[in-house]
Design a protein around this motif. Sequence first.
Motif, PDB file in Angstrom:
ATOM      1  N   PRO A  41      67.387  27.166  24.583  1.00  0.00           N
ATOM      2  CA  PRO A  41      66.758  27.122  25.830  1.00  0.00           C
ATOM      3  C   PRO A  41      65.686  27.422  26.231  1.00  0.00           C
ATOM      4  O   PRO A  41      65.107  27.992  26.245  1.00  0.00           O
ATOM      5  N   SER A  91      73.159  30.545  23.082  1.00  0.00           N
ATOM      6  CA  SER A  91      73.882  29.661  24.877  1.00  0.00           C
ATOM      7  C   SER A  91      74.392  31.545  25.051  1.00  0.00           C
ATOM      8  O   SER A  91      74.474  31.260  25.981  1.00  0.00           O
ATOM      9  N   ASN A  94      72.253  32.860  27.634  1.00  0.00           N
ATOM     10  CA  ASN A  94      71.629  31.337  28.423  1.00  0.00           C
ATOM     11  C   ASN A  94      73.186  31.956  29.506  1.00  0.00           C
ATOM     12  O   ASN A  94      72.900  32.580  30.575  1.00  0.00           O
ATOM     13  N   GLN A  95      74.609  31.753  28.699  1.00  0.00           N
ATOM     14  CA  GLN A  95      75.177  31.817  30.295  1.00  0.00           C
ATOM     15  C   GLN A  95      75.289  33.633  30.567  1.00  0.00           C
ATOM     16  O   GLN A  95      75.647  33.676  30.853  1.00  0.00           O
ATOM     17  N   ALA A 250      78.213  21.713  23.175  1.00  0.00           N
ATOM     18  CA  ALA A 250      77.510  21.150  24.094  1.00  0.00           C
ATOM     19  C   ALA A 250      77.508  19.940  23.843  1.00  0.00           C
ATOM     20  O   ALA A 250      77.158  19.161  25.044  1.00  0.00           O
ATOM     21  N   GLN A 256      83.100  23.149  25.973  1.00  0.00           N
ATOM     22  CA  GLN A 256      82.241  23.306  26.434  1.00  0.00           C
ATOM     23  C   GLN A 256      82.782  24.049  27.981  1.00  0.00           C
ATOM     24  O   GLN A 256      82.040  24.820  28.392  1.00  0.00           O
TER      25      GLN A 256
END
Length: 272
Positions: A41, A91, A94-95, A250, A256
């Motif tokens: 990210p 991820s 980031n989430q 992704a 996803q």
Amino acid sequence: MNIETFITRFEQGLANVTHSAPAESRQRYDQLCETFAPSDPHGMRITDETRGCVTLRHFIPAPAKPGRVMYLHGGGFTLGSINSHHGIAASLANQLTRHVVSLDYRLAPEADYSDMLGDCINAAHNMAPIAIVGDSAGGRLALDLLPRLPHSVPLGLIYPPVGPLNPQTLGPDAPLLSRNDVLSLTPFCPGLSTHVDTLPPTAQLEVLSVEHDPLTSPLEQAVAAWRRNGAQVGYRRANTMVHAALHAHALLPEMQSAWQDFCQALNRRLDH
């Protein structure tokens, strides 16, 4: 990418993994998983830290909410590393918009399960995580780590082996993970023959499974038992997906969507 393409590519990669010495198998597994990982990210700071024989990889988004989340990778207790599951941990950070620490715990056969769990306990005591997320084998470690912490924290579990794992309780064979594959784990983790049903009533969990996975049936039985005992358990299942599909979250819309729902639910617990 569709799920059939993912299965074909992953199966071809696994064929090169299973017939090699442990060190080479792990390197090939890392390389296989990395081919499905998205780019890091934008703006995320990623650093490695070594503590004794264990490496920690830090994923720090900008900006980051307070607290650290521990991530424990999968790989059947014999494979997997902070490299193979780099894309998932990035991820997750980031989430959640939080600092995630991925732990490179020791593996079998060089280490036994008590060594792996000991690595997780030591890391948890040092970092005081506000949540623990475990993927597959890492999910089982997260479950066994929880009662050894000074206070309960939310757990995020991604298709973990929970037991009792035997021919009567497992679901049918599925692509990338057969019933025999699951049963072959028991020498590395003898406790897999028993049910994880002793979670405290105060436990908070978010659980993600996939439709085609012999581990899903015992996991759903465990979720029902945890709920009966008073634990707060959110559960979702990614339809048409298989074990290991999270590596390609992704690229696979169904994975996803389920992954984002899982992360959002865990974030709501942390924000509460």
